[in-house]
Design a protein around this motif. Structure first.
Motif, PDB file in Angstrom:
ATOM      1  N   ILE A 112      10.111   8.790   7.683  1.00  0.00           N
ATOM      2  CA  ILE A 112       9.817   8.526   8.945  1.00  0.00           C
ATOM      3  C   ILE A 112       8.426   9.643   8.916  1.00  0.00           C
ATOM      4  O   ILE A 112       8.338  10.820   8.784  1.00  0.00           O
ATOM      5  CB  ILE A 112      10.716   9.088   9.912  1.00  0.00           C
ATOM      6  CG1 ILE A 112      12.015   8.427   9.875  1.00  0.00           C
ATOM      7  CG2 ILE A 112      10.020   8.950  11.678  1.00  0.00           C
ATOM      8  CD1 ILE A 112      11.834   6.868  10.086  1.00  0.00           C
ATOM      9  N   ASP A 113       7.149   8.867   9.425  1.00  0.00           N
ATOM     10  CA  ASP A 113       5.933   9.737   9.399  1.00  0.00           C
ATOM     11  C   ASP A 113       5.100   9.250  10.572  1.00  0.00           C
ATOM     12  O   ASP A 113       4.529   8.423  10.595  1.00  0.00           O
ATOM     13  CB  ASP A 113       5.071   9.248   8.209  1.00  0.00           C
ATOM     14  CG  ASP A 113       3.890  10.029   7.997  1.00  0.00           C
ATOM     15  OD1 ASP A 113       3.440  10.835   8.736  1.00  0.00           O
ATOM     16  OD2 ASP A 113       3.255   9.821   6.875  1.00  0.00           O
ATOM     17  N   THR A 114       5.263  10.318  11.569  1.00  0.00           N
ATOM     18  CA  THR A 114       4.493  10.120  13.008  1.00  0.00           C
ATOM     19  C   THR A 114       2.833  10.332  12.884  1.00  0.00           C
ATOM     20  O   THR A 114       2.170   9.771  13.486  1.00  0.00           O
ATOM     21  CB  THR A 114       5.032  11.030  13.963  1.00  0.00           C
ATOM     22  OG1 THR A 114       4.812  12.542  13.470  1.00  0.00           O
ATOM     23  CG2 THR A 114       6.444  10.828  14.302  1.00  0.00           C
ATOM     24  N   GLY A 115       2.469  10.779  11.543  1.00  0.00           N
ATOM     25  CA  GLY A 115       1.156  10.886  11.155  1.00  0.00           C
ATOM     26  C   GLY A 115       0.583   9.721  10.708  1.00  0.00           C
ATOM     27  O   GLY A 115      -0.740   9.251  10.843  1.00  0.00           O
ATOM     28  N   ALA A 116       1.163   8.704  10.370  1.00  0.00           N
ATOM     29  CA  ALA A 116       0.598   7.332   9.902  1.00  0.00           C
ATOM     30  C   ALA A 116       0.840   6.417  11.149  1.00  0.00           C
ATOM     31  O   ALA A 116       1.911   6.268  11.682  1.00  0.00           O
ATOM     32  CB  ALA A 116       1.566   7.067   8.647  1.00  0.00           C
ATOM     33  N   ARG A 117      -0.174   5.801  11.223  1.00  0.00           N
ATOM     34  CA  ARG A 117       0.010   4.633  12.373  1.00  0.00           C
ATOM     35  C   ARG A 117       0.672   3.380  11.857  1.00  0.00           C
ATOM     36  O   ARG A 117       1.529   3.009  12.663  1.00  0.00           O
ATOM     37  CB  ARG A 117      -1.586   3.982  12.806  1.00  0.00           C
ATOM     38  CG  ARG A 117      -1.742   3.197  13.670  1.00  0.00           C
ATOM     39  CD  ARG A 117      -2.963   2.884  14.067  1.00  0.00           C
ATOM     40  NE  ARG A 117      -3.890   3.770  14.507  1.00  0.00           N
ATOM     41  CZ  ARG A 117      -4.991   4.079  14.270  1.00  0.00           C
ATOM     42  NH1 ARG A 117      -5.673   3.460  13.297  1.00  0.00           N
ATOM     43  NH2 ARG A 117      -5.706   5.079  14.775  1.00  0.00           N
ATOM     44  N   THR A 118       0.519   2.987  10.739  1.00  0.00           N
ATOM     45  CA  THR A 118       0.998   1.546  10.361  1.00  0.00           C
ATOM     46  C   THR A 118       2.319   2.000   9.059  1.00  0.00           C
ATOM     47  O   THR A 118       2.141   2.862   8.284  1.00  0.00           O
ATOM     48  CB  THR A 118       0.224   0.865   9.463  1.00  0.00           C
ATOM     49  OG1 THR A 118      -1.226   0.658  10.359  1.00  0.00           O
ATOM     50  CG2 THR A 118       0.462  -0.700   9.239  1.00  0.00           C
ATOM     51  N   SER A 119       3.172   1.184   9.292  1.00  0.00           N
ATOM     52  CA  SER A 119       4.143   1.228   8.049  1.00  0.00           C
ATOM     53  C   SER A 119       3.946   0.631   7.050  1.00  0.00           C
ATOM     54  O   SER A 119       2.836  -0.105   6.852  1.00  0.00           O
ATOM     55  CB  SER A 119       5.498   0.671   8.668  1.00  0.00           C
ATOM     56  OG  SER A 119       6.040   1.001  10.092  1.00  0.00           O
ATOM     57  N   SER A 120       4.234   1.138   5.878  1.00  0.00           N
ATOM     58  CA  SER A 120       3.760   0.849   4.748  1.00  0.00           C
ATOM     59  C   SER A 120       5.163   0.433   3.422  1.00  0.00           C
ATOM     60  O   SER A 120       6.105   1.520   3.385  1.00  0.00           O
ATOM     61  CB  SER A 120       3.007   1.906   3.891  1.00  0.00           C
ATOM     62  OG  SER A 120       2.482   1.485   2.581  1.00  0.00           O
ATOM     63  N   LEU A 121       5.006  -0.565   2.727  1.00  0.00           N
ATOM     64  CA  LEU A 121       5.917  -0.800   1.760  1.00  0.00           C
ATOM     65  C   LEU A 121       5.303  -0.858   0.570  1.00  0.00           C
ATOM     66  O   LEU A 121       4.422  -1.440   0.189  1.00  0.00           O
ATOM     67  CB  LEU A 121       6.678  -2.045   2.088  1.00  0.00           C
ATOM     68  CG  LEU A 121       7.703  -2.771   1.192  1.00  0.00           C
ATOM     69  CD1 LEU A 121       8.851  -1.989   1.288  1.00  0.00           C
ATOM     70  CD2 LEU A 121       8.010  -4.186   1.645  1.00  0.00           C
ATOM     71  N   HIS A 122       6.255  -0.167  -0.414  1.00  0.00           N
ATOM     72  CA  HIS A 122       5.620  -0.547  -1.836  1.00  0.00           C
ATOM     73  C   HIS A 122       5.984  -1.869  -2.386  1.00  0.00           C
ATOM     74  O   HIS A 122       7.015  -2.372  -2.406  1.00  0.00           O
ATOM     75  CB  HIS A 122       6.719   0.454  -2.720  1.00  0.00           C
ATOM     76  CG  HIS A 122       6.603   0.304  -4.313  1.00  0.00           C
ATOM     77  ND1 HIS A 122       5.065   0.653  -4.902  1.00  0.00           N
ATOM     78  CD2 HIS A 122       7.134  -0.057  -5.272  1.00  0.00           C
ATOM     79  CE1 HIS A 122       5.093   0.483  -5.949  1.00  0.00           C
ATOM     80  NE2 HIS A 122       6.462   0.052  -6.399  1.00  0.00           N
TER      81      HIS A 122
END
Length: 154
Positions: free
Chosen positions: A31-41
């Motif tokens: 969980i990363d509130t610093g990132a705007r968009t979720s990302s998948l490998h």
């Protein structure tokens, strides 16, 4: 008279997440509130059109388990995403249902090479907004089969 709002469920800094339309269950996520968009490998295998819509076929590799899941999803965008190291990359964006605990919703996810990262899935603040609060000192609060825990500060 104002209606009283129910409190939002809490997530820890790491959770197990499902992407049911992609056939992915219990994906370890940060969980990363610093990132705007979720990302998948993911490794993009093919881009194609079906019924007038743009699709992307991609592989999600789980190296430790020696498993490769091939997925297809509607490509909703291609945009520049700035990574944590400050580099901007053009990434394909898909939109798919995401489930964290009992909460299911549609989320935009960028497809990226996260092979150097500990977690194959990163959940950004757009997916979390108005759905969850983040307890950064805890883990697995919404993860079935994992014992919720308070993480120790060294």
């Amino acid at each position: 008279m104002s209606a009283k709002k129910e409190p939002l469920p809490a997530v820890g800094w790491r959770e197990l997440v499902a992407l049911p339309e992609l056939g992915l269950t219990a994906v370890p996520a940060k969980i990363d509130t610093g990132a705007r968009t979720s990302s998948l490998h993911a490794t993009v295998l093919d881009r194609f059109e079906r019924d007038g819509r743009n699709y992307v076929r991609f592989a999600v590799d789980f190296g430790r388990q020696h498993v490769r899941q091939v997925c297809e999803a509607v490509q909703v965008d291609k945009r520049g995403i700035t990574s944590s190291n400050g580099e901007t990359q053009m990434r394909l964006i898909v939109k798919t249902p995401m489930r964290i605990g009992a909460v299911e919703f549609r989320a935009e996810i960028s497809l990226a090479d996260r092979s150097d990262m500990q977690f194959p899935l990163l959940i950004g603040r757009t997916a979390l907004r108005r759905r969850f609060v983040v307890d950064s000192g805890s883990s697995w609060l919404q993860s079935p089969g994992r014992m919720p825990r308070k993480d120790r500060v060294p």
